[in-house]
Design a protein around this motif. Sequence first.
Motif, PDB file in Angstrom:
ATOM      1  N   LEU A  13       7.283   0.927 -28.323  1.00 34.52           N
ATOM      2  CA  LEU A  13       5.872   1.099 -28.648  1.00 34.52           C
ATOM      3  C   LEU A  13       5.470   2.565 -28.528  1.00 34.52           C
ATOM      4  O   LEU A  13       4.755   3.102 -29.382  1.00 34.52           O
ATOM      5  CB  LEU A  13       5.004   0.234 -27.731  1.00 34.52           C
ATOM      6  N   LEU A  14       5.925   3.227 -27.461  1.00 35.54           N
ATOM      7  CA  LEU A  14       5.641   4.655 -27.282  1.00 35.54           C
ATOM      8  C   LEU A  14       6.167   5.451 -28.465  1.00 35.54           C
ATOM      9  O   LEU A  14       5.474   6.327 -29.007  1.00 35.54           O
ATOM     10  CB  LEU A  14       6.284   5.146 -25.985  1.00 35.54           C
ATOM     11  N   VAL A 279       1.258  -5.259 -21.241  1.00 38.91           N
ATOM     12  CA  VAL A 279       1.445  -4.445 -22.444  1.00 38.91           C
ATOM     13  C   VAL A 279       2.318  -5.153 -23.472  1.00 38.91           C
ATOM     14  O   VAL A 279       2.326  -4.794 -24.653  1.00 38.91           O
ATOM     15  CB  VAL A 279       2.085  -3.084 -22.078  1.00 38.91           C
ATOM     16  N   MET A 280       3.061  -6.181 -23.064  1.00 39.20           N
ATOM     17  CA  MET A 280       4.067  -6.780 -23.928  1.00 39.20           C
ATOM     18  C   MET A 280       3.526  -7.395 -25.216  1.00 39.20           C
ATOM     19  O   MET A 280       4.192  -7.326 -26.254  1.00 39.20           O
ATOM     20  CB  MET A 280       4.877  -7.820 -23.144  1.00 39.20           C
ATOM     21  N   VAL A 285       5.048  -5.919 -31.158  1.00 38.87           N
ATOM     22  CA  VAL A 285       4.759  -5.609 -32.561  1.00 38.87           C
ATOM     23  C   VAL A 285       4.914  -4.111 -32.830  1.00 38.87           C
ATOM     24  O   VAL A 285       4.321  -3.580 -33.764  1.00 38.87           O
ATOM     25  CB  VAL A 285       3.348  -6.080 -32.977  1.00 38.87           C
ATOM     26  N   SER A 286       5.733  -3.433 -32.026  1.00 43.84           N
ATOM     27  CA  SER A 286       5.900  -1.986 -32.201  1.00 43.84           C
ATOM     28  C   SER A 286       6.437  -1.643 -33.586  1.00 43.84           C
ATOM     29  O   SER A 286       6.014  -0.655 -34.199  1.00 43.84           O
ATOM     30  CB  SER A 286       6.820  -1.426 -31.121  1.00 43.84           C
ATOM     31  N   PHE A 287       7.366  -2.460 -34.106  1.00 44.07           N
ATOM     32  CA  PHE A 287       7.879  -2.191 -35.442  1.00 44.07           C
ATOM     33  C   PHE A 287       6.810  -2.437 -36.494  1.00 44.07           C
ATOM     34  O   PHE A 287       6.770  -1.765 -37.529  1.00 44.07           O
ATOM     35  CB  PHE A 287       9.125  -3.036 -35.713  1.00 44.07           C
ATOM     36  N   GLY A 288       5.926  -3.390 -36.220  1.00 43.95           N
ATOM     37  CA  GLY A 288       4.789  -3.611 -37.107  1.00 43.95           C
ATOM     38  C   GLY A 288       3.847  -2.418 -37.111  1.00 43.95           C
ATOM     39  O   GLY A 288       3.340  -2.012 -38.168  1.00 43.95           O
ATOM     40  N   VAL A 326      -5.944   2.543 -33.289  1.00 42.60           N
ATOM     41  CA  VAL A 326      -6.325   1.230 -32.751  1.00 42.60           C
ATOM     42  C   VAL A 326      -6.361   0.190 -33.870  1.00 42.60           C
ATOM     43  O   VAL A 326      -5.915  -0.959 -33.692  1.00 42.60           O
ATOM     44  CB  VAL A 326      -7.690   1.320 -32.041  1.00 42.60           C
ATOM     45  N   ILE A 327      -6.867   0.577 -35.038  1.00 36.61           N
ATOM     46  CA  ILE A 327      -6.900  -0.346 -36.175  1.00 36.61           C
ATOM     47  C   ILE A 327      -5.487  -0.761 -36.562  1.00 36.61           C
ATOM     48  O   ILE A 327      -5.228  -1.937 -36.855  1.00 36.61           O
ATOM     49  CB  ILE A 327      -7.634   0.308 -37.364  1.00 36.61           C
ATOM     50  N   THR A 328      -4.549   0.185 -36.538  1.00 37.21           N
ATOM     51  CA  THR A 328      -3.160  -0.121 -36.880  1.00 37.21           C
ATOM     52  C   THR A 328      -2.586  -1.165 -35.932  1.00 37.21           C
ATOM     53  O   THR A 328      -1.901  -2.111 -36.362  1.00 37.21           O
ATOM     54  CB  THR A 328      -2.301   1.154 -36.833  1.00 37.21           C
ATOM     55  N   ILE A 329      -2.841  -1.007 -34.646  1.00 32.75           N
ATOM     56  CA  ILE A 329      -2.353  -1.979 -33.668  1.00 32.75           C
ATOM     57  C   ILE A 329      -2.947  -3.357 -33.954  1.00 32.75           C
ATOM     58  O   ILE A 329      -2.245  -4.379 -33.940  1.00 32.75           O
ATOM     59  CB  ILE A 329      -2.688  -1.524 -32.243  1.00 32.75           C
TER      60      ILE A 329
END
Length: 365
Positions: A13-14, A279-280, A285-288, A326-329
């Motif tokens: 995610l980082l 945080v999980m 969805v880090s690849f998303g 934030v919108i992307t997340i």
Amino acid sequence: MRQNYRLFGVWRLLAAMLVMAYHFSHYAPNPAPIVEWFEHMLPLLDMFFIMSGFLIFEHYGRMENTSDNYVLFLIKRLSRLYPLHLITLLFFVAFGVFVHLGLLHSQGADTRYDFSALPANLLLIQAWGVDSELTFNYVSWSLSGEWFAYLIFPVVLFAFARGQAMGLALLVAAIIVALEIADNGATQQHDLWFETKLWAAYRVAADFSFGAFLCVLTRQLKVPPRCQWLAWGMLGCVFAAMFSDANIYLTLAMFGVAIVLAALSDRTEKDETAWLEPVMPVAVVSFGVYLWHPVVELFAYSLIWKRIIGIDDPVLFWIYMPLPMVITIGVALVSARRFERPVGKWIETSLTGLAKQRVLSRPQV
């Protein structure tokens, strides 16, 4: 060993957030210094693929290396990757149609939105050296490389079956030697193998195989005291190496140590990484986040920032940047739940049914 590695998730995610910030920073007033600063961290992309190799081998490393298992493996991986790829690609295809119709304007009309490159994108081969430009969703080269790594997974299994950890180490060495020879024998200027995106499939193959080797190595090690903090400390050393422009092989080796320590930290009886659990839901969805941020960039920067706000103010730019992040997340979370999972399940069920029919239709011996 636990199959859900929390440190892996948080680190990925980082990396996704830093890559997103890097791409968004190109729209900043006088972007050159900040873009150059972010470019020190580009080896973080390799961390994605090394971890992917680790996790895939963790789940499938004991799989019998047969054609039937291989087909089912590819179906499972395709059903995981393709829905995300397809939905993000469709946004850029639609945008490209409007550009070619003259309804929208883009400097990349003849390159990024070149529809002759669409078949390669649909087949996930755009990072195999078939194109001369990154097209449509430019970060999808990573998915293309990942798909190539899945296709050669039987080679990884064969190397492990023949020589265990040493077999995998030799495979990694062979791929890197081939990449170095290809670099040195090139007749025209191009990116080095560890930087290239147009030929990224072969770069990913090296990272992926290295991750499989680290997975086997981790099984043979005991958990050292304070392992989690050793992992964070080694990650800090990796950042120091990247910003000091250290040799790429040293940087990748340090990544390997950090990843092994991160994996070991999730084997402790005290569950030392439990504090990361909140945080999980985002980490998974880090690849998303990585695949969706160029879509958000189209609207948040190409449209709103440049054409509606239109203010060349550095302070306002940095105040504005957290909003599209934030919108992307949020988009990645909704996409995973509402589209990727149900469509992926449908793809897996449909293709698995076809594969089983093929097996049943074979003549009995």
